[in-house]
Design an enzyme around this catalytic site. Structure first.
Site, PDB file in Angstrom:
ATOM      1  N   GLN A 152      -5.721 -64.402  92.971  1.00  0.00           N
ATOM      2  CA  GLN A 152      -5.598 -63.053  93.510  1.00  0.00           C
ATOM      3  C   GLN A 152      -6.134 -62.857  94.934  1.00  0.00           C
ATOM      4  O   GLN A 152      -5.514 -62.162  95.743  1.00  0.00           O
ATOM      5  CB  GLN A 152      -6.312 -62.056  92.566  1.00  0.00           C
ATOM      6  CG  GLN A 152      -6.134 -60.633  92.989  1.00  0.00           C
ATOM      7  CD  GLN A 152      -6.642 -59.581  92.011  1.00  0.00           C
ATOM      8  OE1 GLN A 152      -6.770 -58.426  92.374  1.00  0.00           O
ATOM      9  NE2 GLN A 152      -6.921 -59.936  90.770  1.00  0.00           N
TER      10      GLN A 152
ATOM     11  N   THR B  50       1.059 -81.931  97.871  1.00  0.00           N
ATOM     12  CA  THR B  50       0.414 -82.203  99.164  1.00  0.00           C
ATOM     13  C   THR B  50      -0.543 -83.390  99.086  1.00  0.00           C
ATOM     14  O   THR B  50      -1.127 -83.770 100.096  1.00  0.00           O
ATOM     15  CB  THR B  50      -0.359 -80.961  99.651  1.00  0.00           C
ATOM     16  OG1 THR B  50      -1.266 -80.566  98.618  1.00  0.00           O
ATOM     17  CG2 THR B  50       0.571 -79.827  99.969  1.00  0.00           C
ATOM     18  N   LYS B  51      -0.696 -83.960  97.881  1.00  0.00           N
ATOM     19  CA  LYS B  51      -1.592 -85.122  97.756  1.00  0.00           C
ATOM     20  C   LYS B  51      -0.848 -86.446  97.938  1.00  0.00           C
ATOM     21  O   LYS B  51      -1.452 -87.507  97.826  1.00  0.00           O
ATOM     22  CB  LYS B  51      -2.305 -85.079  96.407  1.00  0.00           C
ATOM     23  CG  LYS B  51      -3.452 -84.060  96.399  1.00  0.00           C
ATOM     24  CD  LYS B  51      -4.206 -84.122  95.112  1.00  0.00           C
ATOM     25  CE  LYS B  51      -5.439 -83.266  95.154  1.00  0.00           C
ATOM     26  NZ  LYS B  51      -5.950 -83.017  93.809  1.00  0.00           N
TER      27      LYS B  51
ATOM     28  N   TYR C  15     -14.668 -66.647  90.053  1.00  0.00           N
ATOM     29  CA  TYR C  15     -13.643 -65.635  89.766  1.00  0.00           C
ATOM     30  C   TYR C  15     -14.255 -64.237  89.921  1.00  0.00           C
ATOM     31  O   TYR C  15     -15.474 -64.083  90.041  1.00  0.00           O
ATOM     32  CB  TYR C  15     -13.100 -65.800  88.339  1.00  0.00           C
ATOM     33  CG  TYR C  15     -12.156 -66.967  88.195  1.00  0.00           C
ATOM     34  CD1 TYR C  15     -10.852 -66.887  88.668  1.00  0.00           C
ATOM     35  CD2 TYR C  15     -12.560 -68.144  87.584  1.00  0.00           C
ATOM     36  CE1 TYR C  15      -9.977 -67.965  88.547  1.00  0.00           C
ATOM     37  CE2 TYR C  15     -11.692 -69.221  87.457  1.00  0.00           C
ATOM     38  CZ  TYR C  15     -10.399 -69.126  87.937  1.00  0.00           C
ATOM     39  OH  TYR C  15      -9.532 -70.181  87.821  1.00  0.00           O
ATOM     40  N   GLU C  16     -13.377 -63.255  89.864  1.00  0.00           N
ATOM     41  CA  GLU C  16     -13.715 -61.853  90.081  1.00  0.00           C
ATOM     42  C   GLU C  16     -15.098 -61.410  89.569  1.00  0.00           C
ATOM     43  O   GLU C  16     -15.955 -60.959  90.323  1.00  0.00           O
ATOM     44  CB  GLU C  16     -12.624 -61.007  89.389  1.00  0.00           C
ATOM     45  CG  GLU C  16     -12.878 -59.524  89.348  1.00  0.00           C
ATOM     46  CD  GLU C  16     -12.832 -58.886  90.722  1.00  0.00           C
ATOM     47  OE1 GLU C  16     -11.822 -59.054  91.413  1.00  0.00           O
ATOM     48  OE2 GLU C  16     -13.812 -58.230  91.114  1.00  0.00           O
TER      49      GLU C  16
ATOM     50  N   ASP D 265     -11.906 -60.004  94.126  1.00  0.00           N
ATOM     51  CA  ASP D 265     -10.640 -60.662  94.479  1.00  0.00           C
ATOM     52  C   ASP D 265      -9.887 -59.949  95.605  1.00  0.00           C
ATOM     53  O   ASP D 265      -9.924 -60.366  96.750  1.00  0.00           O
ATOM     54  CB  ASP D 265      -9.739 -60.731  93.246  1.00  0.00           C
ATOM     55  CG  ASP D 265     -10.190 -61.822  92.286  1.00  0.00           C
ATOM     56  OD1 ASP D 265     -10.948 -62.697  92.693  1.00  0.00           O
ATOM     57  OD2 ASP D 265      -9.769 -61.779  91.122  1.00  0.00           O
TER      58      ASP D 265
ATOM     59  N   GLY E 132     -23.821 -40.336  96.841  1.00  0.00           N
ATOM     60  CA  GLY E 132     -24.314 -39.714  98.064  1.00  0.00           C
ATOM     61  C   GLY E 132     -25.258 -38.576  97.719  1.00  0.00           C
ATOM     62  O   GLY E 132     -25.896 -38.577  96.666  1.00  0.00           O
ATOM     63  N   GLY E 133     -25.328 -37.596  98.596  1.00  0.00           N
ATOM     64  CA  GLY E 133     -26.238 -36.479  98.360  1.00  0.00           C
ATOM     65  C   GLY E 133     -25.638 -35.381  97.500  1.00  0.00           C
ATOM     66  O   GLY E 133     -26.246 -34.318  97.333  1.00  0.00           O
TER      67      GLY E 133
ATOM     68  N   GLU F 224     -23.300 -29.184  98.118  1.00  0.00           N
ATOM     69  CA  GLU F 224     -24.395 -28.259  98.442  1.00  0.00           C
ATOM     70  C   GLU F 224     -23.895 -27.045  99.241  1.00  0.00           C
ATOM     71  O   GLU F 224     -24.189 -25.903  98.901  1.00  0.00           O
ATOM     72  CB  GLU F 224     -25.467 -29.030  99.225  1.00  0.00           C
ATOM     73  CG  GLU F 224     -26.700 -28.237  99.593  1.00  0.00           C
ATOM     74  CD  GLU F 224     -27.480 -27.718  98.374  1.00  0.00           C
ATOM     75  OE1 GLU F 224     -27.027 -27.882  97.226  1.00  0.00           O
ATOM     76  OE2 GLU F 224     -28.539 -27.118  98.592  1.00  0.00           O
TER      77      GLU F 224
HETATM   78  N1  CAO Z   1      -0.302 -80.288  95.648  1.00  0.00           N
HETATM   79  C1  CAO Z   1      -1.242 -81.111  95.129  1.00  0.00           C
HETATM   80  N2  CAO Z   1      -2.465 -80.670  94.772  1.00  0.00           N
HETATM   81  C2  CAO Z   1      -2.732 -79.359  94.915  1.00  0.00           C
HETATM   82  C3  CAO Z   1      -1.804 -78.452  95.452  1.00  0.00           C
HETATM   83  C4  CAO Z   1      -0.525 -78.968  95.827  1.00  0.00           C
HETATM   84  N3  CAO Z   1       0.435 -78.185  96.318  1.00  0.00           N
HETATM   85  N4  CAO Z   1      -2.350 -77.222  95.466  1.00  0.00           N
HETATM   86  C5  CAO Z   1      -3.592 -77.352  94.972  1.00  0.00           C
HETATM   87  N5  CAO Z   1      -3.831 -78.635  94.635  1.00  0.00           N
HETATM   88  C6  CAO Z   1      -5.034 -79.215  94.051  1.00  0.00           C
HETATM   89  C7  CAO Z   1      -6.270 -79.038  94.855  1.00  0.00           C
HETATM   90  O1  CAO Z   1      -6.330 -79.933  95.900  1.00  0.00           O
HETATM   91  C8  CAO Z   1      -7.355 -79.257  93.820  1.00  0.00           C
HETATM   92  O2  CAO Z   1      -7.508 -80.630  93.642  1.00  0.00           O
HETATM   93  P1  CAO Z   1      -8.967 -81.354  93.489  1.00  0.00           P
HETATM   94  O3  CAO Z   1      -9.707 -80.524  92.487  1.00  0.00           O
HETATM   95  O4  CAO Z   1      -8.622 -82.702  92.995  1.00  0.00           O
HETATM   96  O5  CAO Z   1      -9.587 -81.347  94.818  1.00  0.00           O
HETATM   97  C9  CAO Z   1      -6.711 -78.729  92.542  1.00  0.00           C
HETATM   98  O6  CAO Z   1      -5.337 -78.563  92.833  1.00  0.00           O
HETATM   99  C10 CAO Z   1      -7.277 -77.401  92.027  1.00  0.00           C
HETATM  100  O7  CAO Z   1      -7.441 -76.483  93.039  1.00  0.00           O
HETATM  101  P2  CAO Z   1      -7.798 -74.943  92.825  1.00  0.00           P
HETATM  102  O8  CAO Z   1      -8.998 -74.626  93.607  1.00  0.00           O
HETATM  103  O9  CAO Z   1      -6.645 -74.117  93.172  1.00  0.00           O
HETATM  104  O10 CAO Z   1      -8.015 -74.711  91.259  1.00  0.00           O
HETATM  105  P3  CAO Z   1      -9.291 -74.729  90.306  1.00  0.00           P
HETATM  106  O11 CAO Z   1      -8.732 -74.451  88.988  1.00  0.00           O
HETATM  107  O12 CAO Z   1     -10.086 -75.972  90.473  1.00  0.00           O
HETATM  108  O13 CAO Z   1     -10.208 -73.485  90.761  1.00  0.00           O
HETATM  109  C11 CAO Z   1     -10.739 -71.236  91.449  1.00  0.00           C
HETATM  110  C12 CAO Z   1      -9.707 -72.172  90.776  1.00  0.00           C
HETATM  111  C13 CAO Z   1     -10.091 -69.905  91.728  1.00  0.00           C
HETATM  112  C14 CAO Z   1     -11.956 -71.073  90.539  1.00  0.00           C
HETATM  113  C15 CAO Z   1     -11.165 -71.915  92.787  1.00  0.00           C
HETATM  114  O14 CAO Z   1     -10.002 -72.148  93.523  1.00  0.00           O
HETATM  115  C16 CAO Z   1     -12.135 -71.113  93.611  1.00  0.00           C
HETATM  116  O15 CAO Z   1     -13.308 -71.001  93.312  1.00  0.00           O
HETATM  117  N6  CAO Z   1     -11.626 -70.591  94.742  1.00  0.00           N
HETATM  118  C17 CAO Z   1     -12.442 -69.920  95.728  1.00  0.00           C
HETATM  119  C18 CAO Z   1     -12.822 -68.545  95.332  1.00  0.00           C
HETATM  120  C19 CAO Z   1     -11.650 -67.708  94.939  1.00  0.00           C
HETATM  121  O16 CAO Z   1     -10.795 -67.396  95.732  1.00  0.00           O
HETATM  122  N7  CAO Z   1     -11.660 -67.282  93.697  1.00  0.00           N
HETATM  123  C20 CAO Z   1     -10.852 -66.166  93.294  1.00  0.00           C
HETATM  124  C21 CAO Z   1      -9.580 -66.458  92.849  1.00  0.00           C
HETATM  125  S1  CAO Z   1      -8.895 -64.901  92.419  1.00  0.00           S
HETATM  126  O17 CAO Z   1      -9.616 -64.578  90.949  1.00  0.00           O
END
Ligand code: CAO
Length: 421
Positions: A18, A75-76, A140-141, A170, A249-250, A275
């Site tokens: 989000q 992208t990996k 997360y949120e 978020d 607020g007040g 007030e």
């Molecule tokens: N091709 C290949 N790999 C990809 C990719 C693509 N197109 N897009 C993402 N990935 C990979 C990432 O490189 C990552 O790989 P590694 O863990 O091996 O380095 C993996 O996918 C997971 O990435 P992610 O961060 O999207 O997912 P997650 O489940 O590990 O974590 C979240 C999710 C939201 C907890 C984390 O991203 C986070 O803390 N983000 C920052 C704070 C944030 O924005 N949180 C709010 C989200 S809204 O509620």
């Protein structure tokens, strides 16, 4: 307006869930070309979360990714990284909100991208800022609401810390990031250089909790907070307490029952005692005797028995619906509003006509409701379109990067890219 304000700005949307998508969606509404870069295997997780129609993108996704294009790419892989680098060389902005360190692990960290394209603005959301001892945490949120001071100050004094339904961690972080990116774009006009713009969810929540930091300092100085329900009959500790539905607020206020509250959980209004409008407020309530009564005439005099006053107002409200009550009170300048359910908001004609709630078409689900731009401009009205299917624009993006048909086929065969068929 023939051209939207952000026309020509190319955004690589490397975001999920989000916080990041809310930021890039708004850029797309305002005219930017936003390309969502997603995993080949399922894309953004929200496409699959809380689905209401089998095999169709969930509303969680469609409501955060309108007006974008989608490129599904691994992208990996070396080929995927090369495609990303080509896109980045030609982009204005890259936005990401992956787990801490994920972009570095992929070889797409800020230092590298800055060398690749010094004009690029790199926008990033993380749970905590770089100096935090928790900077490595995934967030997360609700985690952010707890760490940013919102949960400890929300709810009732006899209950636990409570999170808000509003996406303070978020979407709010996404909006902060958007302000930062637009600022960096303006700065680039002057300097010709891009920069890294980072927002932590903890900081973004705290920014909205600034009045609670105000209260902590007042509490430390005087030992009480006069606008909280705990004053003057309850007790304070050395931390800001949860104040229930008190005004911040007040101006004291509270959520008050209206006709029908026994059956309808939202038959309430928020009532504020302003007030400077105490006289008209008393007239509205049919209590002219309160105007000059020393037990009522000042905020200080009212506070010890504020809940008796609210109980009196509830007696006045008992035979009025929330809408009837607001219609009367508005004539007297009382700051108030009905408590609206999500159903009332979804079908509210005024929110529809202002474009704050819009119905859009999606290729697979038909029409759905989403939130339109909360910012209104005299020069243009954003048109909200449906969200893209996973990989819907993969082939067109590769062709624009001058990949031949044979090369595109080979990338598909190696599962480096996926396109929607
Ligand atoms: N091709 C290949 N790999 C990809 C990719 C693509 N197109 N897009 C993402 N990935 C990979 C990432 O490189 C990552 O790989 P590694 O863990 O091996 O380095 C993996 O996918 C997971 O990435 P992610 O961060 O999207 O997912 P997650 O489940 O590990 O974590 C979240 C999710 C939201 C907890 C984390 O991203 C986070 O803390 N983000 C920052 C704070 C944030 O924005 N949180 C709010 C989200 S809204 O509620």
């Amino acid at each position: 307006m023939s051209q939207l304000p952000l026309t020509g700005i190319k955004v690589i949307d490397f975001t999920g869930v989000q916080a990041g998508p809310a930021c890039t969606q708004m850029m797309a509404w305002f005219g930017a070309d936003v390309l969502k870069v997603e995993r080949v295997n399922g894309g953004d997780v929200t496409r699959h979360q809380l689905r209401d129609i089998p095999d169709v993108d969930a509303l969680y996704f469609t409501m955060l990714n309108s007006n974008k294009r989608s490129l599904a790419i691994d992208t990996k892989t070396p080929e995927g990284e090369e495609i990303m680098e080509k896109l980045i060389q030609d982009a204005d902005v890259l936005v990401e909100n992956m787990a801490p360190g994920a972009l570095d692990r992929m070889g797409l960290g800020w230092e590298h991208l800055h060398k690749l394209n010094p004009r690029l603005i790199f926008g990033s959301v993380k749970g905590f800022n770089d100096d935090s001892p928790w900077s490595d945490l995934k967030v997360y949120e609700n985690v952010a609401q707890c760490a940013g001071g919102a949960a400890s100050t929300t709810g009732f004094w006899d209950g636990p810390p409570t999170v808000s339904a509003a996406a303070l961690g978020d979407s709010n972080s996404g909006m902060h990031l958007l302000i930062g990116i637009l600022t960096a774009l303006l700065d680039r006009e002057r300097t010709g250089r891009g920069q890294r713009v980072s927002v932590s969810m903890q900081d973004a929540v705290l920014n909205l909790c600034r009045v609670k930091l105000r209260d902590q300092q007042r509490l430390e100085r005087v030992g009480y907070l006069e606008e909280y329900p705990q004053y003057p009959n309850g007790t304070f500790t050395d931390v800001v307490p949860r104040g229930g539905n008190a005004g911040g607020g007040g101006q004291p206020g509270w959520v008050l029952k209206c006709k029908g509250w026994e059956e309808d959980p939202n038959a309430y209004i928020y009532f504020t005692i302003q007030e400077q409008d105490w006289g008209p407020t008393c007239q509205a309530l049919g209590k002219p005797e309160w105007i000059d009564d020393p037990a009522y005439s000042t905020a200080q005099a009212r506070q010890p028995h504020i809940f008796d006053i609210f109980a009196e107002i509830e007696r006045w409200l008992a035979d009025k619906t929330k809408y009837e009550a607001v219609d009367i009170l508005r004539e007297y300048g009382v700051p108030c509003a009905p408590v609206l359910s999500m159903k009332e908001i979804a079908y509210d004609p005024a929110l529809r006509s202002s474009g704050s709630v819009v119905e859009v078409e999606h290729k697979e689900r038909g029409t759905y409701l989403t939130v339109g731009s909360p910012i209104k401009f005299t020069g243009f009205t954003p048109t909200i379109t449906g969200s893209p299917l996973l990989g819907e624009h993969t082939d067109e993006v590769l062709a624009s990067l001058r990949y031949s048909e044979e090369e595109i086929t080979a990338l598909h065969e190696k599962k480096v890219v996926v396109s929607h068929d």
